[in-house]
Design a protein around this motif. Sequence first.
Motif, PDB file in Angstrom:
ATOM      1  N   TYR A  34      50.950  21.510  18.697  1.00 19.65           N
ATOM      2  CA  TYR A  34      50.550  21.777  20.075  1.00 19.65           C
ATOM      3  C   TYR A  34      49.513  22.888  20.130  1.00 19.65           C
ATOM      4  O   TYR A  34      49.655  23.916  19.458  1.00 19.65           O
ATOM      5  CB  TYR A  34      51.772  22.189  20.909  1.00 19.65           C
ATOM      6  CG  TYR A  34      52.855  21.148  20.926  1.00 19.65           C
ATOM      7  CD1 TYR A  34      52.882  20.153  21.898  1.00 19.65           C
ATOM      8  CD2 TYR A  34      53.851  21.150  19.950  1.00 19.65           C
ATOM      9  CE1 TYR A  34      53.883  19.182  21.905  1.00 19.65           C
ATOM     10  CE2 TYR A  34      54.850  20.193  19.941  1.00 19.65           C
ATOM     11  CZ  TYR A  34      54.856  19.208  20.920  1.00 19.65           C
ATOM     12  OH  TYR A  34      55.834  18.247  20.923  1.00 19.65           O
ATOM     13  N   LEU A  35      48.479  22.685  20.937  1.00 19.99           N
ATOM     14  CA  LEU A  35      47.537  23.760  21.204  1.00 19.99           C
ATOM     15  C   LEU A  35      48.218  24.792  22.086  1.00 19.99           C
ATOM     16  O   LEU A  35      48.799  24.449  23.125  1.00 19.99           O
ATOM     17  CB  LEU A  35      46.284  23.223  21.899  1.00 19.99           C
ATOM     18  CG  LEU A  35      45.355  22.348  21.052  1.00 19.99           C
ATOM     19  CD1 LEU A  35      44.232  21.788  21.917  1.00 19.99           C
ATOM     20  CD2 LEU A  35      44.780  23.136  19.887  1.00 19.99           C
ATOM     21  N   ASN A  36      48.161  26.059  21.653  1.00 22.16           N
ATOM     22  CA  ASN A  36      48.846  27.129  22.387  1.00 22.16           C
ATOM     23  C   ASN A  36      47.822  27.894  23.232  1.00 22.16           C
ATOM     24  O   ASN A  36      47.213  28.860  22.775  1.00 22.16           O
ATOM     25  CB  ASN A  36      49.548  28.059  21.398  1.00 22.16           C
ATOM     26  CG  ASN A  36      50.502  29.014  22.081  1.00 22.16           C
ATOM     27  OD1 ASN A  36      50.346  29.321  23.255  1.00 22.16           O
ATOM     28  ND2 ASN A  36      51.478  29.500  21.337  1.00 22.16           N
ATOM     29  N   HIS A  37      47.641  27.450  24.482  1.00 24.77           N
ATOM     30  CA  HIS A  37      46.620  28.053  25.349  1.00 24.77           C
ATOM     31  C   HIS A  37      47.017  29.445  25.847  1.00 24.77           C
ATOM     32  O   HIS A  37      46.174  30.198  26.315  1.00 24.77           O
ATOM     33  CB  HIS A  37      46.358  27.137  26.552  1.00 24.77           C
ATOM     34  CG  HIS A  37      45.855  25.781  26.179  1.00 24.77           C
ATOM     35  ND1 HIS A  37      44.585  25.551  25.695  1.00 24.77           N
ATOM     36  CD2 HIS A  37      46.471  24.568  26.188  1.00 24.77           C
ATOM     37  CE1 HIS A  37      44.429  24.260  25.453  1.00 24.77           C
ATOM     38  NE2 HIS A  37      45.563  23.643  25.731  1.00 24.77           N
ATOM     39  N   ASP A  38      48.313  29.770  25.753  1.00 27.09           N
ATOM     40  CA  ASP A  38      48.789  31.042  26.311  1.00 27.09           C
ATOM     41  C   ASP A  38      48.666  32.210  25.338  1.00 27.09           C
ATOM     42  O   ASP A  38      48.706  33.374  25.750  1.00 27.09           O
ATOM     43  CB  ASP A  38      50.257  30.914  26.742  1.00 27.09           C
ATOM     44  CG  ASP A  38      50.435  29.974  27.919  1.00 27.09           C
ATOM     45  OD1 ASP A  38      49.495  29.878  28.746  1.00 27.09           O
ATOM     46  OD2 ASP A  38      51.507  29.344  28.017  1.00 27.09           O
ATOM     47  N   LEU A  39      48.537  31.912  24.062  1.00 21.67           N
ATOM     48  CA  LEU A  39      48.524  32.993  23.066  1.00 21.67           C
ATOM     49  C   LEU A  39      47.210  33.770  23.126  1.00 21.67           C
ATOM     50  O   LEU A  39      46.130  33.188  23.111  1.00 21.67           O
ATOM     51  CB  LEU A  39      48.712  32.430  21.658  1.00 21.67           C
ATOM     52  CG  LEU A  39      48.848  33.492  20.564  1.00 21.67           C
ATOM     53  CD1 LEU A  39      50.159  34.246  20.702  1.00 21.67           C
ATOM     54  CD2 LEU A  39      48.766  32.846  19.185  1.00 21.67           C
ATOM     55  N   GLU A  59      41.566  27.175  19.903  1.00 19.74           N
ATOM     56  CA  GLU A  59      42.894  27.625  20.309  1.00 19.74           C
ATOM     57  C   GLU A  59      43.850  27.669  19.117  1.00 19.74           C
ATOM     58  O   GLU A  59      43.728  26.867  18.178  1.00 19.74           O
ATOM     59  CB  GLU A  59      43.464  26.674  21.360  1.00 19.74           C
ATOM     60  CG  GLU A  59      42.589  26.483  22.592  1.00 19.74           C
ATOM     61  CD  GLU A  59      42.629  27.676  23.527  1.00 19.74           C
ATOM     62  OE1 GLU A  59      43.408  28.617  23.261  1.00 19.74           O
ATOM     63  OE2 GLU A  59      41.902  27.669  24.530  1.00 19.74           O
ATOM     64  N   PRO A  60      44.816  28.584  19.150  1.00 17.01           N
ATOM     65  CA  PRO A  60      45.873  28.581  18.140  1.00 17.01           C
ATOM     66  C   PRO A  60      46.702  27.302  18.258  1.00 17.01           C
ATOM     67  O   PRO A  60      46.716  26.647  19.300  1.00 17.01           O
ATOM     68  CB  PRO A  60      46.712  29.812  18.498  1.00 17.01           C
ATOM     69  CG  PRO A  60      45.811  30.660  19.331  1.00 17.01           C
ATOM     70  CD  PRO A  60      44.942  29.710  20.092  1.00 17.01           C
ATOM     71  N   ILE A  61      47.391  26.952  17.183  1.00 17.73           N
ATOM     72  CA  ILE A  61      48.252  25.772  17.154  1.00 17.73           C
ATOM     73  C   ILE A  61      49.677  26.216  16.861  1.00 17.73           C
ATOM     74  O   ILE A  61      49.913  27.060  15.992  1.00 17.73           O
ATOM     75  CB  ILE A  61      47.769  24.775  16.083  1.00 17.73           C
ATOM     76  CG1 ILE A  61      46.444  24.145  16.510  1.00 17.73           C
ATOM     77  CG2 ILE A  61      48.809  23.693  15.828  1.00 17.73           C
ATOM     78  CD1 ILE A  61      45.824  23.254  15.465  1.00 17.73           C
ATOM     79  N   THR A  62      50.633  25.637  17.584  1.00 17.31           N
ATOM     80  CA  THR A  62      52.045  25.916  17.345  1.00 17.31           C
ATOM     81  C   THR A  62      52.691  24.678  16.732  1.00 17.31           C
ATOM     82  O   THR A  62      52.533  23.563  17.240  1.00 17.31           O
ATOM     83  CB  THR A  62      52.765  26.300  18.639  1.00 17.31           C
ATOM     84  OG1 THR A  62      52.224  27.538  19.119  1.00 17.31           O
ATOM     85  CG2 THR A  62      54.257  26.493  18.397  1.00 17.31           C
ATOM     86  N   TYR A  63      53.378  24.896  15.620  1.00 15.15           N
ATOM     87  CA  TYR A  63      54.024  23.786  14.905  1.00 15.15           C
ATOM     88  C   TYR A  63      55.352  24.276  14.339  1.00 15.15           C
ATOM     89  O   TYR A  63      55.403  25.230  13.565  1.00 15.15           O
ATOM     90  CB  TYR A  63      53.111  23.292  13.776  1.00 15.15           C
ATOM     91  CG  TYR A  63      53.754  22.297  12.845  1.00 15.15           C
ATOM     92  CD1 TYR A  63      54.134  21.029  13.293  1.00 15.15           C
ATOM     93  CD2 TYR A  63      53.970  22.614  11.506  1.00 15.15           C
ATOM     94  CE1 TYR A  63      54.717  20.111  12.439  1.00 15.15           C
ATOM     95  CE2 TYR A  63      54.555  21.706  10.633  1.00 15.15           C
ATOM     96  CZ  TYR A  63      54.927  20.455  11.107  1.00 15.15           C
ATOM     97  OH  TYR A  63      55.509  19.557  10.249  1.00 15.15           O
ATOM     98  N   THR A  67      53.019  29.825  14.544  1.00 12.91           N
ATOM     99  CA  THR A  67      51.690  29.773  15.146  1.00 12.91           C
ATOM    100  C   THR A  67      50.626  29.857  14.054  1.00 12.91           C
ATOM    101  O   THR A  67      50.681  30.734  13.191  1.00 12.91           O
ATOM    102  CB  THR A  67      51.506  30.921  16.153  1.00 12.91           C
ATOM    103  OG1 THR A  67      52.446  30.760  17.213  1.00 12.91           O
ATOM    104  CG2 THR A  67      50.103  30.900  16.739  1.00 12.91           C
TER     105      THR A  67
END
Length: 221
Positions: A34-39, A59-63, A67
């Motif tokens: 998931y693209l982490n738009h909030d980080l 964007e950072p990615i969360t998996y 992160t």
Amino acid sequence: MNKKVVAMVLGTSLMLNAGALAFAATNLEEIKAYLNHDLKVKVDGKPVQLQDEQGKVVEPITYEGNTYLPVRAIANALGVGVDYDSSSSTVLLGVKAEGVAVSTEKFDNTYLSKDKNDTTYKGTDYKEVLINKESAGSFILSPNKKYSKLSLQVAALGKDIESIEIKDTDSFATLKKESVSINDGLKTIEVDIAGYKDIYVNIETKSGGGFLIPLTSSTYK
């Protein structure tokens, strides 16, 4: 600064070069992330916008609870060099050097510093250095008969280095002797070291002068 950020390789999130990462497809594994738009990311307390080479926001990615940050964008934010070696599928961070960095072998760490205030010279952060700011000094490097040449980078601090003498520790025979002036900047001294186990380096400076030796860009070949 706390640099404990996760800058790991995650498929094309490297953002180095789409072509460079197109190595054998069997090495890639499809995942759901998931693209982490909030980080948000800060460097030295200041917010930074992560961007690729073209200036596009990435964007950072969360998996699976971790992160992953795009390595080129993070390297640029930290002021660290980044490149990609397609022949070995290796991400290269920091100062690029031809040969094996002196820091990878055993050495006398009496003057070792990893403090950015010490390791940064003329705008480049060398990460690990041997440094003595206001006096002469000596130390031992241990190539352990693995290499034929030493490329030692040396900078004079404050005053000229009157002599830097490199010797074989067993016979104490002089392998190289040179001077380094302030105007030389970072001077590379090439020394033939084939067959030598330990190398003694003695530095004599003018009164009040010191020296800096980057361990990441000084190399064995």
